[in-house]
Design a protein around this motif. Structure first.
Motif, PDB file in Angstrom:
ATOM      1  N   HIS B 179       0.930  -1.221   0.080  1.00 45.75           N
ATOM      2  CA  HIS B 179       0.127  -0.320   0.016  1.00 45.75           C
ATOM      3  C   HIS B 179       0.635   1.182  -0.386  1.00 45.75           C
ATOM      4  O   HIS B 179       1.945   0.991   0.777  1.00 45.75           O
ATOM      5  N   LEU B 202      -3.166   4.472   0.302  1.00 43.09           N
ATOM      6  CA  LEU B 202      -3.682   4.042  -0.462  1.00 43.09           C
ATOM      7  C   LEU B 202      -3.663   2.462  -1.394  1.00 43.09           C
ATOM      8  O   LEU B 202      -2.024   2.365  -0.788  1.00 43.09           O
ATOM      9  N   THR B 211      -7.760   1.561  -4.462  1.00 41.01           N
ATOM     10  CA  THR B 211      -8.914   2.075  -2.824  1.00 41.01           C
ATOM     11  C   THR B 211      -7.549   3.306  -2.186  1.00 41.01           C
ATOM     12  O   THR B 211      -6.978   3.516  -2.735  1.00 41.01           O
ATOM     13  N   CYS B 212      -8.369   4.566  -1.231  1.00 40.15           N
ATOM     14  CA  CYS B 212      -7.511   5.099  -0.581  1.00 40.15           C
ATOM     15  C   CYS B 212      -8.941   5.034   0.446  1.00 40.15           C
ATOM     16  O   CYS B 212     -10.088   6.083   0.007  1.00 40.15           O
ATOM     17  N   SER B 213      -8.383   5.969   1.322  1.00 40.99           N
ATOM     18  CA  SER B 213      -8.688   6.889   2.258  1.00 40.99           C
ATOM     19  C   SER B 213      -7.891   8.060   2.825  1.00 40.99           C
ATOM     20  O   SER B 213      -6.551   7.795   2.702  1.00 40.99           O
ATOM     21  N   GLN B 231     -12.816   9.749  -2.682  1.00 40.99           N
ATOM     22  CA  GLN B 231     -13.828   8.806  -3.672  1.00 40.99           C
ATOM     23  C   GLN B 231     -13.291   9.073  -5.023  1.00 40.99           C
ATOM     24  O   GLN B 231     -13.396   8.779  -6.236  1.00 40.99           O
ATOM     25  N   ILE B 234     -10.324   7.525  -6.535  1.00 44.63           N
ATOM     26  CA  ILE B 234      -9.921   6.019  -6.987  1.00 44.63           C
ATOM     27  C   ILE B 234     -10.543   6.073  -8.161  1.00 44.63           C
ATOM     28  O   ILE B 234     -11.762   6.413  -9.493  1.00 44.63           O
TER      29      ILE B 234
END
Ligand code: FAD
Ligand code: FES
Ligand code: FES
Lengths: 171, 287
Positions: B179, B202, B211-213, B231, B234
């Motif tokens: 990641h 991510l 994916t990502c936060s 969002q 992505i």
């Protein structure tokens, strides 16, 4: 609100190799225990707000700001202050000699904290580069020197402790 | 500066600590490393009449792997996080973040539990915990609760922790191998709280974000999760137009205070810049 009646607490510590004890109010800060109860006034109080590092002492192998620790929290601890820095025969330790030789101090107010912090830094990283030294003493403020000579003093001490030759970097 | 008087307690079991906190109610506070609480007590912003020192609670210390999670004891210091192989291998973003918290002396004493427990919006770890989707274990006299970090922070110094409860464990799901991660913190000097900071975790697949936060520090009453911004990125390769949109989406949820770190507009602007930088750097280290 009525003021609570607070009992004093008996604490015992080893400070610079000597066992000491005292009956203290829980709110007594370690720096006051050291300076007032033990009369070891080499540890300075600069900001009292955990920023300047003048009050740094070595506590069980960590550099800590003694203005932000209660004496009761460290009952039983092993503490070293600047008074414990010189060699057993009274000669200057490598760090003290480094600060003297490299003019690592002007007014000297920050010096006890700087030396105590540098002591632990060199234990953890015996051969730090300049960046590591600057990062390692970033919790200690000096208002006089501009840090340049403090960095050199620590490099001098590292070389002496490692038995290597101290070379001053060209400026 | 001398704090007001208090009685000092050093319980040796969690049950005893919880009982003391319950018995003394609002007059009692847990004490961890003391590097937030003691300064507040000196300023008389906190005037507890009982301090419950958690240092003798061995169960609150240490870092271990449990199945697909890392469990961190809240009494783990920032210094211990920095020396942990488990952290640098499985949660390298925490290593990176701990390095930009405070200074060496403070990191020897300050604990992760003290950093996250009381909802101080200036602290760095809450946004990291949100980005990593941590769960906090809270123990009271009657029950033990597992609270998602996303339900924990309710306002400045206002959290889901009930009086009489202590935090006893922090559980963090291990992000996938390979990641990308980054914590970008703008500060005036070493040892300062963030003017603005952004955390990104991510994963990439075929050059695109899978994916990502994104978490934000000191840009609102609490740490924030920038869900719309995450969002948005992505499926993209983080081209400049996307980064701009993501920064704008993150700025839209920021409501920083104007203080010595700058006026509101400035802090939001640099908040957006931190988001873009963290996204880019996270993508560059992802494999
Ligand atoms: C000069 C300076 C600079 C700093 N810079 C930064 C920075 O840049 N970024 C940053 O994030 N932090 C910073 N800090 C804060 C520091 O990093 C510590 O993380 C912080 O002090 C909290 O940890 P502590 O162990 O000292 O907690 P304490 O001060 O002991 O406790 C803090 C609060 O948490 C509660 N608490 C603690 N443990 C528990 C528990 N297990 N369960 C329930 N409640 C609990 C206490 O009751 C108290 O209300 C700085 C501190 C100083 C002094
Ligand atoms: S007096 Fe302790 S840090 Fe300044
Ligand atoms: S020598 Fe004066 S503060 Fe450092």
């Amino acid at each position: 609100m009525t003021t609570p009646q607070i009992g004093k607490i008996h604490v015992t510590m080893t400070v610079n190799g000597t066992q000491v004890d005292g009956l203290v109010e829980p709110r007594l800060l370690l720096v006051h225990f050291i300076r007032e109860n033990l009369q070891l006034t080499g540890t300075h109080i600069g900001c009292e707000t955990s920023h300047c590092g003048a009050c740094t002492v070595d506590l069980d192998g960590m550099s800590v700001k003694s203005c932000t620790v209660f004496a009761v929290q460290v009952d039983g601890a092993n503490i070293m202050t600047i008074e414990g820095m010189a060699n057993a025969d009274g000669t200057l330790s490598a760090l003290q000699e480094g600060f003297r030789m490299m003019h690592g101090l002007q007014c000297g107010f920050c010096t006890p904290g700087m030396i105590m912090r540098a002591h632990r830094l060199l234990k953890e990283n015996p051969n730090p580069n300049e960046e590591e030294i600057r990062f390692g003493i970033s919790g200690n403020l000096c208002r006089c020197t501009g840090y340049q000579n403090i960095v050199k003093a620590i490099q001098y001490a590292a070389a002496k402790l490692n038995g290597t030759e101290f070379k001053e970097a060209a400026e | 500066m001398i704090p007001g008087p208090f009685e000092y307690h050093r319980p040796t079991t969690i049950a005893d600590a919880v009982k003391l906190l319950c018995d003394f109610g609002d007059d009692a506070r847990p004490l961890a490393g003391g590097h937030s609480l003691i300064p507040m007590m000196k300023l008389r912003l906190a005037t507890p009449s009982h301090l419950i020192d958690l240092q003798a609670l061995e169960a609150l210390k240490g870092i271990r792997r449990e199945a697909e999670s890392i469990v961190i004891g809240p009494m783990t210091t920032q210094h211990e996080l920095l020396s942990s192989q488990i952290i640098s291998k499985s949660l390298p973003i925490l290593h990176e973040a701990a390095l930009v918290i405070a200074d060496p002396q403070v990191r020897y004493r300050g604990t992760i539990g003290g950093n996250i427990a009381n909802g101080d919006p200036g602290n760095d770890m809450p946004a990291l915990m949100m980005t990593l989707d941590a769960t906090y274990r809270l123990v009271g006299t009657d029950e033990t609760r597992e609270v998602s970090v996303r339900d924990y922070y309710q306002g400045a110094y206002f959290t889901a922790l009930e009086p009489g409860e202590i935090m006893t464990a922090i559980t963090i799901p291990v992000p996938p191998v390979g990641h990308g991660y980054a914590y970008e913190k703008l500060k005036r000097k070493i040892g300062d709280y963030a003017t603005a900071a952004a955390a990104v975790i991510l994963t990439m697949s075929d050059g695109k974000v899978a994916t990502c936060s994104i978490g934000l520090t000191n840009l609102s009453e609490t740490a924030l999760l920038a869900e719309d911004a995450a969002q948005l990125v992505i499926g993209t390769a983080l081209d400049d137009a996307t980064l701009k949109k993501a920064s704008a989406a993150a700025e839209a949820i920021m409501s920083p205070a104007a203080d010595g770190r700058g006026p509101v507009e400035y802090r939001k602007h640099v908040g957006g810049v931190m988001v873009a930088r963290a996204l880019k750097r996270a993508a560059s280290v992802a494999v």
